[in-house]
Design an enzyme around this catalytic site. Structure first.
Site, mmCIF file in Angstrom:
data_model
loop_
_atom_site.group_PDB
_atom_site.id
_atom_site.type_symbol
_atom_site.label_atom_id
_atom_site.label_comp_id
_atom_site.label_asym_id
_atom_site.label_seq_id
_atom_site.Cartn_x
_atom_site.Cartn_y
_atom_site.Cartn_z
ATOM 1 N N ARG A 1 73.107 79.770 59.958
ATOM 2 C CA ARG A 1 73.933 80.425 60.963
ATOM 3 C C ARG A 1 74.985 81.346 60.163
ATOM 4 N NH1 ARG A 1 70.913 77.816 63.358
ATOM 5 N NH2 ARG A 1 71.079 76.816 65.487
ATOM 6 N N SER B 1 75.457 76.105 71.061
ATOM 7 C CA SER B 1 76.292 75.442 70.173
ATOM 8 C C SER B 1 77.554 76.072 69.810
ATOM 9 C CB SER B 1 75.623 75.173 68.808
ATOM 10 O OG SER B 1 74.255 74.402 69.063
ATOM 11 N N GLU C 1 80.920 78.477 65.648
ATOM 12 C CA GLU C 1 79.667 78.930 65.294
ATOM 13 C C GLU C 1 79.771 80.456 66.036
ATOM 14 O OE1 GLU C 1 76.138 79.893 67.296
ATOM 15 O OE2 GLU C 1 75.218 78.188 66.320
#
Ligand code: EPU
Length: 335
Positions: free
Chosen positions: A159, A235, A331
């Site tokens: 990520r 997420s 995130e």
């Protein structure tokens, strides 16, 4: 340029922030025109599916709507496909699957745009963007020049990419070129949920890329809230990567704690599990909450502010820190 535009339709958390200056661009030339006609600083917006606005953006919002999907070269077993940065990611996946091009089927139904995908190296069910990306074109917002980044130059991580670090805020990704398979597809079937869903669907063995895409759509739809109905950004936190000793310590009290081994000997612990153990799963706080089917997803039940979501995130970080000694990292981009 438009003025005083509500970004409610442009962010999947469904937050009613206002952009004082807003410009939707449809080509590289159009983007250059936008840079001449609007004041800096700039905020590039794709699908708004990884952004939490806690206030009105203090920047001109440039919305990427560059389209186009083009086969550049065909080889014996593979094909290079160039896709405009403003194309909706899932539309590209559906198109690729329909053409019989393999490589992105596990990434079905991820919200957002093609141009935003490399920024956080989107990933799901054992595949990441970095596994299929050949190169991208990025326009330097200061000079207006186009730079080519090959896969290595993007410094991809979990990520993560150069566009979240050294190059943050400097470029707009205007196109991404993918290397996809037309034969001898490299199927990623290791994820347990995929095998189970393929079996439930009665898919052939080995499955086709369309079967995998359908399975992923079914899994995601069953676990993750549809942003059109409940505001969310997928997420909210990254799965933390820690030393093995941290997991060993956690397993003294929680022998069932899940974890994945990393190549360097460290481990990745699912943040959803840590959050659930702290009692947050399904909990509602005002208009926000922690989703009942997936604790890693924070939601806006309607009428929440970005500040409320951020406060919930901080409360979750504090309790995971207190119980497990692990600091969760968002995130999502918090603006
Ligand atoms: N878990 C729980 N409780 C929960 C959620 C998860 O205990 O409420 C535990 C379970 O042990 C489960 C494990 O966590 O087996 C993994 O859960 P899941 O398969 O749902 O995946 P994840 O690790 O929570 C990551 C990605 C997702 C991606 C899935 C599938 C991150 C931050 N998230 O989630 O990506 O779809 O794997 O590959 O890495 C996103 O980035 O927005 C996203 C949705």
């Amino acid at each position: 340029m438009q003025q005083h535009v509500s970004l409610l339709p442009y962010n999947t958390f469904g937050l009613p922030v206002i952009a004082e200056h807003f410009y939707a661009f449809h080509s590289v030339e159009d983007l250059r025109l936008a840079l001449r006609q609007t004041p800096p600083p700039y905020l590039i917006l794709g699908g708004g599916s990884n952004m939490l606005f806690t206030q009105n953006p203090q920047a001109t919002v440039l919305k990427n709507e560059i389209g186009g999907m083009e086969v550049l070269r065909t080889f014996k077993n593979k094909v290079w496909v160039k896709v405009g940065g403003g194309v909706v990611w899932h539309d590209f996946v559906l198109w690729a699957v329909a053409q019989g091009f393999g490589g992105v089927e596990n990434l079905s139904l991820i919200p957002g745009t093609v141009g935003a995908a490399p920024v956080q190296n989107i990933g799901a069910y054992g595949v990441e963007l970095k596994d299929v990306m050949l190169r991208l074109e990025a326009l330097d917002l200061t000079s207006g020049m186009i730079w080519n980044f090959d896969n290595e130059a993007c410094h991809f991580g979990y990520r993560d990419s150069i566009f979240k670090r050294e190059a943050k805020g400097r470029y707009c990704i205007v196109s991404v070129t993918f290397s996809l398979t037309i034969a001898q597809h490299r199927l990623a079937l290791s994820y347990g949920d995929i095998q189970r869903t393929l079996a439930e669907h009665g898919a052939p063995n080995p499955p086709g890329i369309a079967d995998i895409s359908k399975a992923v759509v079914a899994i995601r739809s069953s676990k993750l809230p549809d942003p059109a109905k409940i505001g969310n950004c997928g997420s909210f936190f990254k799965n933390p990567e820690t030393e093995r000793a941290v997991l060993d310590r956690i397993r003294q009290n929680h022998p069932q704690a899940p974890a994945y081994e990393l190549p360097d000997g460290r481990v990745k612990i699912p943040a959803g599990w840590l959050i659930e153990q702290c009692g947050w799963k399904g909990k509602r706080v005002g208009n926000t909450g922690c989703y009942e089917k997936q604790a890693l997803v924070l939601v806006n039940y309607g009428g929440a502010t970005g500040e409320e979501v951020k406060n919930l995130a901080h409360a979750i970080i504090a309790s995971v820190q207190e119980k497990f000694g692990i600091t969760l990292e968002p995130e999502v981009n918090i603006l």
